[in-house]
Design an enzyme around this catalytic site. Structure first.
Site, PDB file in Angstrom:
ATOM      1  N   THR A 289      -1.385   8.775   2.273  1.00 20.77           N
ATOM      2  CA  THR A 289      -1.270   7.327   2.161  1.00 20.77           C
ATOM      3  C   THR A 289      -2.172   6.700   3.218  1.00 20.77           C
ATOM      4  O   THR A 289      -2.820   7.399   4.009  1.00 20.77           O
ATOM      5  CB  THR A 289       0.169   6.862   2.419  1.00 20.77           C
ATOM      6  OG1 THR A 289       0.518   7.146   3.793  1.00 20.77           O
ATOM      7  CG2 THR A 289       1.165   7.563   1.495  1.00 20.77           C
TER       8      THR A 289
ATOM      9  N   SER B 191       0.847  -1.191   0.000  1.00 21.71           N
ATOM     10  CA  SER B 191       0.000   0.000   0.000  1.00 21.71           C
ATOM     11  C   SER B 191       0.880   1.238   0.000  1.00 21.71           C
ATOM     12  O   SER B 191       2.107   1.157   0.136  1.00 21.71           O
ATOM     13  CB  SER B 191      -0.922   0.029   1.232  1.00 21.71           C
ATOM     14  OG  SER B 191      -0.156   0.108   2.426  1.00 21.71           O
ATOM     15  N   GLY B 192       0.241   2.400  -0.136  1.00 26.07           N
ATOM     16  CA  GLY B 192       0.926   3.669   0.052  1.00 26.07           C
ATOM     17  C   GLY B 192       2.083   3.908  -0.891  1.00 26.07           C
ATOM     18  O   GLY B 192       2.040   3.562  -2.075  1.00 26.07           O
TER      19      GLY B 192
ATOM     20  N   LYS C 297      13.296   6.895  12.332  1.00 27.56           N
ATOM     21  CA  LYS C 297      13.628   7.545  11.072  1.00 27.56           C
ATOM     22  C   LYS C 297      14.928   8.339  11.159  1.00 27.56           C
ATOM     23  O   LYS C 297      15.685   8.413  10.181  1.00 27.56           O
ATOM     24  CB  LYS C 297      12.472   8.443  10.634  1.00 27.56           C
ATOM     25  CG  LYS C 297      11.212   7.662  10.273  1.00 27.56           C
ATOM     26  CD  LYS C 297      11.464   6.635   9.179  1.00 27.56           C
ATOM     27  CE  LYS C 297      10.200   5.943   8.713  1.00 27.56           C
ATOM     28  NZ  LYS C 297      10.449   4.979   7.617  1.00 27.56           N
TER      29      LYS C 297
ATOM     30  N   TYR D 288       8.545   6.636  16.187  1.00 27.21           N
ATOM     31  CA  TYR D 288       8.673   6.834  14.750  1.00 27.21           C
ATOM     32  C   TYR D 288       9.823   7.789  14.433  1.00 27.21           C
ATOM     33  O   TYR D 288      10.668   7.504  13.572  1.00 27.21           O
ATOM     34  CB  TYR D 288       7.362   7.383  14.194  1.00 27.21           C
ATOM     35  CG  TYR D 288       7.337   7.546  12.692  1.00 27.21           C
ATOM     36  CD1 TYR D 288       7.062   6.450  11.873  1.00 27.21           C
ATOM     37  CD2 TYR D 288       7.584   8.775  12.096  1.00 27.21           C
ATOM     38  CE1 TYR D 288       7.037   6.593  10.494  1.00 27.21           C
ATOM     39  CE2 TYR D 288       7.564   8.923  10.720  1.00 27.21           C
ATOM     40  CZ  TYR D 288       7.287   7.830   9.916  1.00 27.21           C
ATOM     41  OH  TYR D 288       7.263   7.978   8.551  1.00 27.21           O
TER      42      TYR D 288
END
Length: 253
Positions: A195, A21-22, A163, A159
């Protein structure tokens, strides 16, 4: 070589993780359009098969294997599968990722570890597995995020940490492999694109993007795809260890 030809991926085989996906689906389509063969990987087998069928119907050379990048053995098996199918791996788009807004005081150990396992550890396991079979001239693109560079406007400690870690890891892998193995390693930092991951709370996200980026809007997939093709292709043969930011000017403010 004509300058436009340097962006072609003819004869190259590229593994794309998070391809159910996305952004991952968009990357796979773009790679196929540029002439590359694509090995799709993701955890949702039904969606993986759907994307593979779509690309094959459009004339792409494509295969797929369900893979959880948090499991290093599955990463190794994916690369073995790619070699069995195509005999080579020339590119990797390390795109698999998860994330949600959770206040740091309420983040459980299980949640934090699961994000790091996929977003950071999974990037390493895939890069390590691919580097063992890649030839000189190959390219690894680690998908980070603008949130690895700036303070998030939402509570996303796990997150953001993952990253930012991807960016540091990218520099180190580039320093180890670029000259010795001929494998370039770069990071791509997208801003906000619509997304499946960003659909939740999209209105609030849009308010944030409008207020905190120079272009004041979400990005479109076709505005990000050329950056991936550049980093995978011979066009970027002198580019390694860098972080390419495609964020509508968010990090620059």
């Amino acid at each position: 070589m004509h300058v436009l030809d340097s962006f072609r991926l003819d004869g190259r085989v590229v593994v794309v993780t998070g391809a159910t996906s996305g952004l991952g689906v968009g990357f796979a389509r773009a790679i196929a359009e540029a002439g590359g063969a694509v090995v799709l990987a993701g955890r949702r087998a039904d969606r993986l098969d759907k994307v593979a069928t779509e690309l094959a119907e459009q004339g792409a050379l494509v295969t797929a294997k369900p893979t959880d990048v948090a499991n290093e053995w599955q990463c190794a098996d994916l690369v073995t599968f790619a070699m069995e199918q195509f005999g080579r791996v020339d590119g990797l788009v390390n795109n698999a990722g998860v994330g949600e807004a959770v206040p740091a005081s309420k983040t459980t150990p299980e949640h934090f570890r699961s994000v790091i396992d996929i977003n950071l550890n999974g990037v390493f396991w895939m890069a390590q597995a691919c580097a063992k079979v890649m030839r000189p001239g190959s390219s690894i693109v680690n998908v980070s995020s603008v949130l690895g560079l700036i303070a998030p406007r939402f509570p996303q400690a796990a997150y953001a940490a993952s990253k930012a870690g991807v960016i540091g890891m990218t520099r180190d892998l580039a320093s180890q492999w670029s000259a010795r193995k001929g494998i370039r390693v770069n990071a791509l930092c997208p801003g906000y694109f619509l997304t499946e991951m960003t659909e939740t709370g999209a209105d609030q996200l849009e308010t944030n993007v409008v207020a905190n980026s120079m272009l004041a809007r979400f990005g479109d997939q076709d505005e990000l795809d050329p950056a991936v093709i550049y980093l995978l292709s011979p066009a970027s043969s002198y580019t390694t260890g860098t972080t390419l930011v495609v964020d509508g000017g968010m990090a620059a403010l």
